[in-house]
Design a protein around this motif. Sequence first.
Motif, PDB file in Angstrom:
ATOM      1  N   ALA A   1      -8.059   2.793   3.269  1.00 55.32           N
ATOM      2  CA  ALA A   1      -7.380   1.531   3.712  1.00 55.32           C
ATOM      3  C   ALA A   1      -8.265   0.627   4.089  1.00 55.32           C
ATOM      4  O   ALA A   1      -7.972  -0.563   3.695  1.00 55.32           O
ATOM      5  N   ARG A   2      -9.023   0.798   4.745  1.00 52.94           N
ATOM      6  CA  ARG A   2     -10.152  -0.340   5.007  1.00 52.94           C
ATOM      7  C   ARG A   2     -10.924  -0.663   3.729  1.00 52.94           C
ATOM      8  O   ARG A   2     -10.853  -1.788   3.789  1.00 52.94           O
ATOM      9  N   GLU A   3     -11.284   0.134   2.921  1.00 49.66           N
ATOM     10  CA  GLU A   3     -11.986  -0.276   1.683  1.00 49.66           C
ATOM     11  C   GLU A   3     -10.890  -1.232   0.818  1.00 49.66           C
ATOM     12  O   GLU A   3     -11.435  -2.213   0.214  1.00 49.66           O
TER      13      GLU A   3
ATOM     14  N   ASP B   1      -2.996   2.393  -4.035  1.00 45.25           N
ATOM     15  CA  ASP B   1      -4.435   2.238  -4.095  1.00 45.25           C
ATOM     16  C   ASP B   1      -4.971   2.927  -2.884  1.00 45.25           C
ATOM     17  O   ASP B   1      -6.182   3.646  -3.051  1.00 45.25           O
ATOM     18  N   VAL B   2      -4.395   3.198  -1.852  1.00 44.46           N
ATOM     19  CA  VAL B   2      -4.903   3.698  -0.688  1.00 44.46           C
ATOM     20  C   VAL B   2      -5.056   5.378  -0.903  1.00 44.46           C
ATOM     21  O   VAL B   2      -6.133   5.839  -0.615  1.00 44.46           O
TER      22      VAL B   2
ATOM     23  N   HIS C   1       3.580  10.653   6.200  1.00 44.47           N
ATOM     24  CA  HIS C   1       3.346  11.869   7.180  1.00 44.47           C
ATOM     25  C   HIS C   1       2.522  11.405   8.441  1.00 44.47           C
ATOM     26  O   HIS C   1       2.944  11.402   9.584  1.00 44.47           O
ATOM     27  N   HIS C   2       1.599  10.659   7.981  1.00 43.44           N
ATOM     28  CA  HIS C   2       0.534   9.939   9.177  1.00 43.44           C
ATOM     29  C   HIS C   2       1.009   8.527   9.509  1.00 43.44           C
ATOM     30  O   HIS C   2       0.662   8.207  10.683  1.00 43.44           O
ATOM     31  N   PHE C   3       1.288   7.858   8.594  1.00 42.18           N
ATOM     32  CA  PHE C   3       1.703   6.366   8.747  1.00 42.18           C
ATOM     33  C   PHE C   3       3.107   6.113   8.325  1.00 42.18           C
ATOM     34  O   PHE C   3       3.676   6.683   7.169  1.00 42.18           O
ATOM     35  N   SER C   4       3.761   4.875   8.972  1.00 43.55           N
ATOM     36  CA  SER C   4       5.066   4.607   8.365  1.00 43.55           C
ATOM     37  C   SER C   4       4.746   3.717   7.190  1.00 43.55           C
ATOM     38  O   SER C   4       5.913   3.205   6.595  1.00 43.55           O
ATOM     39  N   GLY C   5       3.567   3.305   6.817  1.00 44.79           N
ATOM     40  CA  GLY C   5       3.460   2.449   5.585  1.00 44.79           C
ATOM     41  C   GLY C   5       2.199   1.570   5.783  1.00 44.79           C
ATOM     42  O   GLY C   5       1.362   1.890   6.547  1.00 44.79           O
ATOM     43  N   LYS C   6       2.189   0.631   4.903  1.00 41.43           N
ATOM     44  CA  LYS C   6       0.851  -0.115   4.612  1.00 41.43           C
ATOM     45  C   LYS C   6       0.627  -0.745   5.853  1.00 41.43           C
ATOM     46  O   LYS C   6      -0.477  -0.982   6.544  1.00 41.43           O
TER      47      LYS C   6
END
Length: 198
Positions: free
Chosen positions: A23-25, A39-40, A53-58
Amino acid sequence: MSSETIQATPRGAATRTALLVAAREVFVSKGFAEAGVTDVVARAEASVGSLYHHFSGKADLFLTLFEEFQSRQAHRTKQAARATRERGESDPMRVFIGSARAYLDGCLEERELAALFLSGDGPPGFEVVMRDRLRTWAKRNAALFEGDEGALVVVITGALAAAVNEVVRTGDRQLAEDALAIIGQIRPVAATGGAQSG
Protein backbone atom coordinates in the motif's frame (compact mmCIF):
# COMPACT_ATOMS: atom_id res chain seq x y z
CA MET A 1 -4.84 -22.69 21.28
CA SER A 2 -4.45 -25.18 18.42
CA SER A 3 -1.27 -25.55 16.39
CA GLU A 4 -3.20 -24.36 13.31
CA THR A 5 -3.99 -21.07 15.08
CA ILE A 6 -0.39 -20.65 16.22
CA GLN A 7 0.86 -21.25 12.67
CA ALA A 8 -1.75 -18.93 11.17
CA THR A 9 -0.82 -16.02 13.42
CA PRO A 10 2.69 -15.39 12.05
CA ARG A 11 1.43 -15.93 8.50
CA GLY A 12 -1.41 -13.46 9.12
CA ALA A 13 1.03 -10.91 10.51
CA ALA A 14 3.30 -11.39 7.50
CA THR A 15 0.37 -10.90 5.12
CA ARG A 16 -0.72 -7.76 6.96
CA THR A 17 2.83 -6.38 6.79
CA ALA A 18 3.11 -7.24 3.08
CA LEU A 19 -0.18 -5.43 2.41
CA LEU A 20 1.02 -2.32 4.24
CA VAL A 21 4.36 -2.32 2.40
CA ALA A 22 2.52 -2.71 -0.90
CA ALA A 23 0.00 0.00 0.00
CA ARG A 24 2.82 2.38 0.84
CA GLU A 25 4.49 1.73 -2.52
CA VAL A 26 1.24 2.04 -4.47
CA PHE A 27 0.05 5.19 -2.67
CA VAL A 28 3.45 6.86 -3.07
CA SER A 29 3.65 6.04 -6.78
CA LYS A 30 0.01 6.63 -7.78
CA GLY A 31 -1.47 8.72 -5.00
CA PHE A 32 -4.44 7.71 -2.90
CA ALA A 33 -7.17 8.62 -5.39
CA GLU A 34 -5.60 6.71 -8.30
CA ALA A 35 -4.58 3.66 -6.28
CA GLY A 36 -6.83 0.64 -6.23
CA VAL A 37 -7.22 -2.30 -3.90
CA THR A 38 -6.27 -4.56 -6.82
CA ASP A 39 -2.98 -2.65 -7.21
CA VAL A 40 -2.17 -3.25 -3.56
CA VAL A 41 -3.00 -6.95 -3.51
CA ALA A 42 -1.12 -7.53 -6.78
CA ARG A 43 1.99 -5.83 -5.38
CA ALA A 44 1.67 -7.75 -2.09
CA GLU A 45 1.03 -11.03 -3.94
CA ALA A 46 -2.01 -11.46 -1.74
CA SER A 47 -5.72 -11.91 -2.33
CA VAL A 48 -8.49 -9.34 -2.10
CA GLY A 49 -10.00 -11.50 0.63
CA SER A 50 -6.83 -11.30 2.70
CA LEU A 51 -6.83 -7.52 2.38
CA TYR A 52 -10.41 -7.33 3.64
CA HIS A 53 -9.54 -9.75 6.43
CA HIS A 54 -6.98 -7.27 7.79
CA PHE A 55 -8.36 -3.90 6.63
CA SER A 56 -11.77 -2.46 5.81
CA GLY A 57 -10.49 -1.10 2.51
CA LYS A 58 -8.18 1.40 0.84
CA ALA A 59 -8.90 4.21 3.32
CA ASP A 60 -8.13 1.91 6.26
CA LEU A 61 -4.77 1.01 4.68
CA PHE A 62 -3.95 4.71 4.26
CA LEU A 63 -5.00 5.62 7.80
CA THR A 64 -3.04 2.68 9.23
CA LEU A 65 0.08 3.84 7.38
CA PHE A 66 -0.51 7.34 8.74
CA GLU A 67 -1.00 6.17 12.34
CA GLU A 68 2.09 3.95 12.19
CA PHE A 69 4.13 6.86 10.77
CA GLN A 70 2.86 9.15 13.53
CA SER A 71 3.69 6.50 16.13
CA ARG A 72 7.29 6.32 14.85
CA GLN A 73 7.47 10.12 14.87
CA ALA A 74 6.16 10.29 18.44
CA HIS A 75 8.76 7.72 19.49
CA ARG A 76 11.54 9.72 17.80
CA THR A 77 10.50 12.99 19.44
CA LYS A 78 10.06 11.47 22.91
CA GLN A 79 13.50 9.88 22.70
CA ALA A 80 15.01 13.18 21.59
CA ALA A 81 13.33 15.11 24.43
CA ARG A 82 14.52 12.52 26.94
CA ALA A 83 18.09 12.62 25.59
CA THR A 84 18.11 16.43 25.67
CA ARG A 85 16.96 16.46 29.30
CA GLU A 86 19.47 13.74 30.24
CA ARG A 87 22.24 16.02 28.96
CA GLY A 88 21.10 18.49 31.62
CA GLU A 89 19.10 20.83 29.40
CA SER A 90 16.16 22.48 31.15
CA ASP A 91 15.27 25.27 28.71
CA PRO A 92 11.91 24.16 27.26
CA MET A 93 12.68 25.78 23.90
CA ARG A 94 15.89 23.77 23.55
CA VAL A 95 14.01 20.58 24.48
CA PHE A 96 11.39 21.50 21.87
CA ILE A 97 14.07 22.12 19.22
CA GLY A 98 15.69 18.76 19.97
CA SER A 99 12.34 17.05 19.54
CA ALA A 100 11.52 19.08 16.44
CA ARG A 101 14.86 18.11 14.89
CA ALA A 102 14.01 14.43 15.48
CA TYR A 103 10.61 14.98 13.88
CA LEU A 104 12.13 16.65 10.82
CA ASP A 105 14.78 13.92 10.57
CA GLY A 106 11.98 11.34 10.58
CA CYS A 107 10.20 13.26 7.82
CA LEU A 108 13.37 13.27 5.76
CA GLU A 109 14.06 9.60 6.48
CA GLU A 110 10.53 8.70 5.37
CA ARG A 111 10.17 11.57 2.95
CA GLU A 112 7.97 9.85 0.35
CA LEU A 113 5.49 8.79 3.00
CA ALA A 114 5.52 12.20 4.71
CA ALA A 115 4.93 13.86 1.31
CA LEU A 116 1.99 11.55 0.69
CA PHE A 117 0.31 12.63 3.92
CA LEU A 118 0.97 16.32 3.22
CA SER A 119 -0.20 16.15 -0.41
CA GLY A 120 -3.91 16.55 0.31
CA ASP A 121 -4.58 13.32 -1.60
CA GLY A 122 -6.09 11.16 1.09
CA PRO A 123 -9.38 9.53 1.94
CA PRO A 124 -12.45 11.69 2.63
CA GLY A 125 -12.13 13.34 6.01
CA PHE A 126 -8.34 12.99 6.18
CA GLU A 127 -7.95 16.76 6.44
CA VAL A 128 -9.88 16.55 9.75
CA VAL A 129 -7.49 13.84 10.95
CA MET A 130 -4.55 16.12 10.07
CA ARG A 131 -6.10 19.12 11.88
CA ASP A 132 -6.75 16.97 14.96
CA ARG A 133 -3.16 15.72 14.84
CA LEU A 134 -1.87 19.31 14.70
CA ARG A 135 -4.00 20.21 17.76
CA THR A 136 -2.65 17.16 19.61
CA TRP A 137 0.88 18.15 18.60
CA ALA A 138 0.31 21.69 19.93
CA LYS A 139 -0.94 20.27 23.27
CA ARG A 140 2.18 18.11 23.57
CA ASN A 141 4.33 21.14 22.81
CA ALA A 142 2.45 23.15 25.44
CA ALA A 143 3.39 20.53 28.03
CA LEU A 144 7.06 21.49 27.53
CA PHE A 145 6.44 25.10 28.54
CA GLU A 146 5.41 26.24 32.00
CA GLY A 147 2.87 28.93 32.63
CA ASP A 148 0.51 30.53 30.16
CA GLU A 149 2.50 30.22 26.94
CA GLY A 150 -0.48 29.62 24.64
CA ALA A 151 0.54 32.13 21.97
CA LEU A 152 4.13 30.88 21.97
CA VAL A 153 2.99 27.29 21.45
CA VAL A 154 0.71 28.31 18.59
CA VAL A 155 3.51 30.25 16.91
CA ILE A 156 6.22 27.60 17.24
CA THR A 157 3.88 24.75 16.28
CA GLY A 158 2.70 26.68 13.23
CA ALA A 159 6.25 27.61 12.27
CA LEU A 160 7.38 24.01 12.60
CA ALA A 161 4.39 22.76 10.57
CA ALA A 162 5.34 25.18 7.78
CA ALA A 163 8.96 24.05 7.99
CA VAL A 164 7.90 20.39 7.81
CA ASN A 165 5.92 21.09 4.62
CA GLU A 166 8.83 22.84 2.93
CA VAL A 167 11.52 20.42 4.11
CA VAL A 168 9.49 17.42 2.96
CA ARG A 169 8.85 19.11 -0.40
CA THR A 170 12.52 19.97 -1.01
CA GLY A 171 14.36 17.30 0.98
CA ASP A 172 16.73 20.07 2.10
CA ARG A 173 18.35 19.11 5.43
CA GLN A 174 20.09 22.49 5.71
CA LEU A 175 16.73 24.24 5.38
CA ALA A 176 15.55 22.13 8.32
CA GLU A 177 18.51 23.27 10.43
CA ASP A 178 18.06 26.91 9.40
CA ALA A 179 14.34 26.80 10.24
CA LEU A 180 15.06 25.22 13.64
CA ALA A 181 17.66 27.91 14.39
CA ILE A 182 15.09 30.63 13.70
CA ILE A 183 12.27 28.89 15.60
CA GLY A 184 14.63 28.41 18.55
CA GLN A 185 15.03 32.19 18.84
CA ILE A 186 11.29 32.79 19.30
CA ARG A 187 10.48 33.88 22.84
CA PRO A 188 7.37 35.49 24.34
CA VAL A 189 7.78 39.22 24.90
CA ALA A 190 7.11 38.87 28.66
CA ALA A 191 9.96 36.38 29.02
CA THR A 192 12.47 38.66 27.32
CA GLY A 193 11.55 41.80 29.25
CA GLY A 194 10.69 43.64 26.06
CA ALA A 195 12.22 43.88 22.66
CA GLN A 196 15.52 42.15 22.11
CA SER A 197 18.40 43.61 20.22
CA GLY A 198 20.39 41.54 17.67
